[in-house]
Every structure is written in structure tokens, then in C-alpha cells.
Design an enzyme around this catalytic site. Sequence first.
Site, PDB file in Angstrom:
ATOM      1  N   LYS A 180      -7.931  -1.153   1.723  1.00 51.15           N
ATOM      2  CA  LYS A 180      -7.803   0.308   1.970  1.00 51.15           C
ATOM      3  C   LYS A 180      -9.030   0.931   2.403  1.00 51.15           C
ATOM      4  O   LYS A 180     -10.083   0.735   1.561  1.00 51.15           O
ATOM      5  CB  LYS A 180      -7.004   1.128   1.017  1.00 51.15           C
ATOM      6  CG  LYS A 180      -6.585   2.577   1.762  1.00 51.15           C
ATOM      7  CD  LYS A 180      -5.669   3.163   1.085  1.00 51.15           C
ATOM      8  CE  LYS A 180      -5.410   4.498   1.334  1.00 51.15           C
ATOM      9  NZ  LYS A 180      -4.477   5.428   0.469  1.00 51.15           N
ATOM     10  N   ASP A 229     -11.136   7.446  11.397  1.00 51.75           N
ATOM     11  CA  ASP A 229     -12.373   6.184  11.549  1.00 51.75           C
ATOM     12  C   ASP A 229     -11.893   4.974  10.656  1.00 51.75           C
ATOM     13  O   ASP A 229     -12.772   3.943  10.863  1.00 51.75           O
ATOM     14  CB  ASP A 229     -13.470   6.616  11.079  1.00 51.75           C
ATOM     15  CG  ASP A 229     -13.407   7.328   9.750  1.00 51.75           C
ATOM     16  OD1 ASP A 229     -12.331   7.318   8.910  1.00 51.75           O
ATOM     17  OD2 ASP A 229     -14.361   8.189   9.149  1.00 51.75           O
ATOM     18  N   ARG A 264      -5.906   2.426   8.254  1.00 51.92           N
ATOM     19  CA  ARG A 264      -7.230   2.105   7.749  1.00 51.92           C
ATOM     20  C   ARG A 264      -6.627   1.235   6.601  1.00 51.92           C
ATOM     21  O   ARG A 264      -7.505   1.228   5.519  1.00 51.92           O
ATOM     22  CB  ARG A 264      -7.907   3.230   7.023  1.00 51.92           C
ATOM     23  CG  ARG A 264      -6.833   4.247   6.456  1.00 51.92           C
ATOM     24  CD  ARG A 264      -7.731   5.047   5.229  1.00 51.92           C
ATOM     25  NE  ARG A 264      -7.019   6.129   4.789  1.00 51.92           N
ATOM     26  CZ  ARG A 264      -7.853   6.960   4.057  1.00 51.92           C
ATOM     27  NH1 ARG A 264      -8.813   7.213   3.749  1.00 51.92           N
ATOM     28  NH2 ARG A 264      -6.806   7.991   3.487  1.00 51.92           N
ATOM     29  N   ARG A 305       7.177  -0.210   4.172  1.00 50.30           N
ATOM     30  CA  ARG A 305       7.513   1.288   4.173  1.00 50.30           C
ATOM     31  C   ARG A 305       8.894   1.436   4.890  1.00 50.30           C
ATOM     32  O   ARG A 305       9.294   0.693   5.829  1.00 50.30           O
ATOM     33  CB  ARG A 305       6.690   2.265   4.574  1.00 50.30           C
ATOM     34  CG  ARG A 305       5.295   1.800   3.864  1.00 50.30           C
ATOM     35  CD  ARG A 305       4.066   2.113   4.934  1.00 50.30           C
ATOM     36  NE  ARG A 305       2.750   1.441   4.552  1.00 50.30           N
ATOM     37  CZ  ARG A 305       1.846   2.248   3.889  1.00 50.30           C
ATOM     38  NH1 ARG A 305       2.150   3.489   3.541  1.00 50.30           N
ATOM     39  NH2 ARG A 305       0.823   1.680   3.244  1.00 50.30           N
ATOM     40  N   ARG A 309      -5.723  -3.290  -2.720  1.00 52.92           N
ATOM     41  CA  ARG A 309      -4.536  -2.888  -3.411  1.00 52.92           C
ATOM     42  C   ARG A 309      -3.506  -4.248  -3.091  1.00 52.92           C
ATOM     43  O   ARG A 309      -3.738  -4.901  -2.455  1.00 52.92           O
ATOM     44  CB  ARG A 309      -4.167  -1.585  -2.972  1.00 52.92           C
ATOM     45  CG  ARG A 309      -3.906  -1.534  -1.671  1.00 52.92           C
ATOM     46  CD  ARG A 309      -3.306  -0.083  -1.599  1.00 52.92           C
ATOM     47  NE  ARG A 309      -2.838   0.000  -0.137  1.00 52.92           N
ATOM     48  CZ  ARG A 309      -2.231   1.446   0.211  1.00 52.92           C
ATOM     49  NH1 ARG A 309      -2.073   2.236  -0.357  1.00 52.92           N
ATOM     50  NH2 ARG A 309      -2.013   1.412   1.857  1.00 52.92           N
ATOM     51  N   ASP A 326       0.422   4.789  -1.761  1.00 52.27           N
ATOM     52  CA  ASP A 326      -0.310   5.826  -1.158  1.00 52.27           C
ATOM     53  C   ASP A 326      -0.800   6.890  -1.910  1.00 52.27           C
ATOM     54  O   ASP A 326      -0.267   8.034  -1.690  1.00 52.27           O
ATOM     55  CB  ASP A 326       0.152   6.123   0.361  1.00 52.27           C
ATOM     56  CG  ASP A 326      -0.059   5.143   1.377  1.00 52.27           C
ATOM     57  OD1 ASP A 326      -0.649   4.123   1.151  1.00 52.27           O
ATOM     58  OD2 ASP A 326       0.152   5.472   2.599  1.00 52.27           O
ATOM     59  N   ASP A 367       6.557   7.580   5.674  1.00 52.74           N
ATOM     60  CA  ASP A 367       5.758   6.460   5.828  1.00 52.74           C
ATOM     61  C   ASP A 367       5.072   6.127   4.589  1.00 52.74           C
ATOM     62  O   ASP A 367       4.407   5.024   4.414  1.00 52.74           O
ATOM     63  CB  ASP A 367       4.630   6.657   6.917  1.00 52.74           C
ATOM     64  CG  ASP A 367       3.775   7.934   6.804  1.00 52.74           C
ATOM     65  OD1 ASP A 367       4.857   9.081   6.551  1.00 52.74           O
ATOM     66  OD2 ASP A 367       2.789   8.139   6.482  1.00 52.74           O
ATOM     67  N   GLY A 420       1.214   3.659  11.336  1.00 51.15           N
ATOM     68  CA  GLY A 420       0.741   2.246  11.192  1.00 51.15           C
ATOM     69  C   GLY A 420      -0.379   2.432  10.219  1.00 51.15           C
ATOM     70  O   GLY A 420      -0.613   3.487  10.118  1.00 51.15           O
TER      71      GLY A 420
HETATM   72  P1  AMP Z   1      -1.493   9.242   4.738  1.00 49.99           P
HETATM   73  O1  AMP Z   1      -1.242  10.850   5.122  1.00 49.99           O
HETATM   74  O2  AMP Z   1      -2.824   8.764   4.042  1.00 49.99           O
HETATM   75  O3  AMP Z   1      -0.366   8.527   4.328  1.00 49.99           O
HETATM   76  O4  AMP Z   1      -1.655   8.785   6.336  1.00 49.99           O
HETATM   77  C1  AMP Z   1      -1.049   8.936   7.302  1.00 49.99           C
HETATM   78  C2  AMP Z   1      -1.217   7.953   8.637  1.00 49.99           C
HETATM   79  O5  AMP Z   1      -2.741   8.217   8.940  1.00 49.99           O
HETATM   80  C3  AMP Z   1      -1.262   6.507   8.355  1.00 49.99           C
HETATM   81  O6  AMP Z   1      -1.017   5.868   9.512  1.00 49.99           O
HETATM   82  C4  AMP Z   1      -2.796   6.260   7.754  1.00 49.99           C
HETATM   83  O7  AMP Z   1      -2.973   4.778   8.093  1.00 49.99           O
HETATM   84  C5  AMP Z   1      -3.479   7.041   8.901  1.00 49.99           C
HETATM   85  N1  AMP Z   1      -4.736   7.356   8.068  1.00 49.99           N
HETATM   86  C6  AMP Z   1      -5.140   8.417   7.435  1.00 49.99           C
HETATM   87  N2  AMP Z   1      -6.528   8.217   7.117  1.00 49.99           N
HETATM   88  C7  AMP Z   1      -6.728   7.655   8.019  1.00 49.99           C
HETATM   89  C8  AMP Z   1      -8.262   7.369   8.519  1.00 49.99           C
HETATM   90  N3  AMP Z   1      -9.548   7.813   7.729  1.00 49.99           N
HETATM   91  N4  AMP Z   1      -8.499   6.546   9.547  1.00 49.99           N
HETATM   92  C9  AMP Z   1      -7.541   5.742  10.090  1.00 49.99           C
HETATM   93  N5  AMP Z   1      -6.286   6.264   9.806  1.00 49.99           N
HETATM   94  C10 AMP Z   1      -5.905   7.071   8.874  1.00 49.99           C
HETATM   95 MG    MG Z   2       0.275   6.775   3.968  1.00 52.50          MG
END
Ligand code: AMP
Ligand code: MG
Length: 524
Positions: A122, A134, A103, A199, A192, A279, A269, A100
Amino acid sequence: MKLNIADTFRVKLPADPIMENSRRQVFKSCFSYVTPKKPKAPKLIHAVNEMAMNLGLTETDTQTKSFLDFVSGNQIQANTQPYAMCYGGHQFGHWAGQLGDGRAINLMEVVHNNRRWALQLKGAGETPYSRSADGLAVLRSSIREHLCSEAMFHLGVPTTRSLSLSLSGDEVLRDVLYDGNAAHEKGAIVCRVAPSFIRFGNFEILASRQDHETLRKLTDYTINEYYPHIKAGSKTGYLDFFTTVLQNTITMLVHWQRVGFVHGVMNTDNMSIHGLTIDYGPYGWLEGYDPGWTPNTTDRQFKRYRYGNQAQIGLWNLLQLANALFPLIAEAKPLEAILATYNGIYEEKYLAMMRSKLGLQKTLDTDARLIDNLEENLRLTETDMTIFFRNLGKITATTTITDDASFLKPLEEAFYAFETVKEDVLTAWKNWFTTYTERLAIEDQSSKERVLQMHKVNPKYVLRNYMAQLVIDAADEGDYQLLQDIHEVLKKPYDEQIENEKWFAKRPEWARHKVGCSMLSCSS
Ligand code: AMP
Ligand code: MG
């Protein structure tokens, strides 16, 4: 500042009834309402005026306090209700359950000039999907997303866009190398923009929970809003939808290969239902042509998401989407039949794309071998992909393939060590260029016309990994001039831009093994 707000996703799809912003599993819903975190001291670093205009805003609007309040999450616009989307995903080949928008916070949808845009912040704070993190983003990763999405757009690659980059004024703790050395960094927020941020994972999470009712609603919604020529609510409609997603995904991937882009984290995702690059995390650009390369240090061991594997991962991800849509279709055969077309369509598009890079208009059966051989040769010694293809137009049908390396002079800049082009390597290039020049002789186009056409597909300027890092280093010191300058260069990637020639150069040696240039972690 006036926006034509026209929300559909949050209006037409089921909302999480719980309004409290606590981390949890969210069922039978497509999203949860959330409020962006108030930034401590928001400051606009850069706004993309062309994007603002797409939304019906003016350049003057982007300079106002209300614009900053809007794109930093400081002030919620009237008649909007921000929300985070619920999705799951396969990460590195394994089902990861609910992920989900951890952030990302959707602000609204806007319709301008008959185009629908979803706007999303974002790094604007926690959501029910933040898991153990966070909800924030740091300046370096935000710069990378902001600049790269715009660079990709101007290269003609399907992508999400960026409206703005702002500092939040908050400090964010990150362990860049995951080695126990966490440090505070500047927090930032990117606003963005995309037709939608739906997705593959939005469908997968519902199927995994056997929530077929919500799955059907989401699929019908997506078809009705974004593929109105397809009839929602029927088996054939769902199959047409899947075919369209497959085709759009292939188109995107062929563009990635054309410009040498490596996404780095092709988890399901991170796969847009519109076939948009989405992303921007530990992505990178090929410098030396190397199909085995990935910038993502988290993927160092198996290199699942390496340049040369992106097409096959696209297919694997589409198989996961097919599984997610299966409950609506209840028949595996037609889905399998669509998946079975993937390799053929990809190869055809890839071949057409490579022909265009080589300046070939006619189609000959031998072209596939010519292209294979070229790819083999590019790997013999370290050869810069961008420079090689950009300068390839200097070779014509009448170029004499000399016995020594002098025929390669026009391409010298592409080789990291030109003196290594000797013996077997030189022989391989002589053979290849002999075939290539003979092949050019069959074409009807003049050399001049050919170069013009080749320069439309072989960019001169891409966001080389070290360029992004230089922008980040300057921005960390509060200097945003380089960011603006490089953004300007990347807006015209196919133009000669003699004044910006210094960015048409191989990666400097200092950047070869530097963190942020050739090695990136998921820490962002
Ligand atoms: P990503 O690898 O960036 O595509 O992220 C995978 C998942 O981790 C997604 O659900 C993002 O929303 C969550 N995520 C990544 N970084 C953070 C963050 N700093 N705080 C909260 N959720 C995060
Ligand atoms: Mg992502």
C-alpha cells in the site's frame, strides 16, 4: 528468502489487456498489471515476525536486504507479476463508479501450511485506478494501518494483517485538514496480507457494467478458492455464498462493537468479501462510550459511519452486494429472504457478545433490557468503555450497593469526572448495579472463574487514538522505539501487563480535540 508462490487471482481471472500504466476505465477485466514505483531510499521500520513465519519466512529473512527490496517494491520477485484490482463502490451512500486499487499493488499469493495469503503493497505508486491522486501513502497513515491491523488481530477481530512498515524515502504532498495548507510528509509503504483483498466493490463494478460474464467468473473463482464447500456455478451456490458473506460480516461487526472500534469509512469498496476489517483510514477507538461518535471529519455532518450505526451500514452494504450478485441469480426473493435474516442474526450475536462482556453464562429474557440500560447509563456521563468493562469484573454478586457512590469505587477510573456521578446519574447506576448483582447471583460460576472469562473478551489494551499519534510523532523524528513498544503491548491485549499499566488509562486531555487523535480526515 524462499516463498511458495501460488498465484490464482491473476492466473484464473481476466486481465486488462492494456499494459500501459495510464489512468483509465478498465472493462471486462478483474485487474491490470502494474509495476511498483522504485522507492528513492527504502528503509525498513518494522517487520512483524509472526506474520513472516506464517508466510514461511524466518526472523533472519526479515533482516535482509532482499526482504526490504521485496516489501518496499524495490525488487520484483522472480515468477511474479504485480497487479492492481478493479473495483467500484458506494461511497457515503452513493454509487461512485470505478475506484480500484489506486495505491495498492498486489505482489503475489503465497501458500504456506495450507493457508493462502495475498501480499499487497500500500503506497507503492500509481496504477490505472489512481484517478487524480498519486498512489502514495504517508508515514502517519501507514503507521496507523500497520499497528491497528496487528492490534485487531491480537484482539481476535477478523482483519487483514501487516507484514511490514517501510519508509520509501520519497516525499509526499498532503493537505491534512483540506484547508489549503499542503505540506510534504515522509512516504511509507505497508506490506499487508490477507487471504485475498477482494471487496464487495469487485462484484459491484462488474454488475454496474452489466458484464455478467466476468461477474460470474469472479464469483465462481471466489467460491472455489475460498469457500470450497459451496458449489459454484449454480443459483443455490451463489445464494449460499451470499449467506456466508452476510454471516462473516455480522461476526466482524459484532467484534467491532465488542472492542469499541469505529471503522470510519464503511464504503462498499472497504468491505472485504471474507468479513475482514480492511482499509484502515480515519478509524478510531471509543474512549468515552458514545454511539454517536465517528473519528472521520469527512463524515462530520451526517455521521453515517458512527459507532452505533455500523450494524445498519453492514446491512445496507450487503444489500448492494445482493444487487451485484442478482444477475447470477435472477430472482430477488431468495436474496431478500437472506437479507431479512440479518437483524435477527446480528441481535442474537450481539446479545451473546454483551452477555460475555458482563460475565453472564445463563440466558435470561431480561438480559436484553439489562444491556440496554447499561448502554444508556454509560452515556449519562463520559465513561471510558475499555476501562469500564475491564474493571466490571471487580463487582460481584455480593457487592453491596451502597447509598452513596462508594460501590462504584472499583470503576472510578472509568469515569472522566467521578464527582459528576451523583443525583440522577448515581440513582441510575444504583438501579443498574442492583439488577446486575442480583443477576450475577443466579449464575453458577464462581467470581474468580467469571473474571477470567470476562478478561478474555474485555481487553485491557487497545490502540487508543492518542497512542497511535504518540507513535507517529516519535516516528516523524526518526524514533521507532515507541512503535515497537506499543506493538508489543498490543500483542497481549487481554493480559494484565503491570509494567504497561500507563496505557490502561483514559485519554489525556491534550488529546481530546487534537488532529490525529479525535479528528481524522481521509487524507492519507
Ligand atoms: P479509501 O477512501 O482510502 O478507501 O480510497 C478510496 C479509493 O481512492 C480507492 O480506490 C483508493 O485506492 C483510492 N485512493 C486513496 N488514496 C489514494 C492515493 N493517494 N493515490 C491513489 N489512489 C488513492
Ligand atoms: Mg479503500
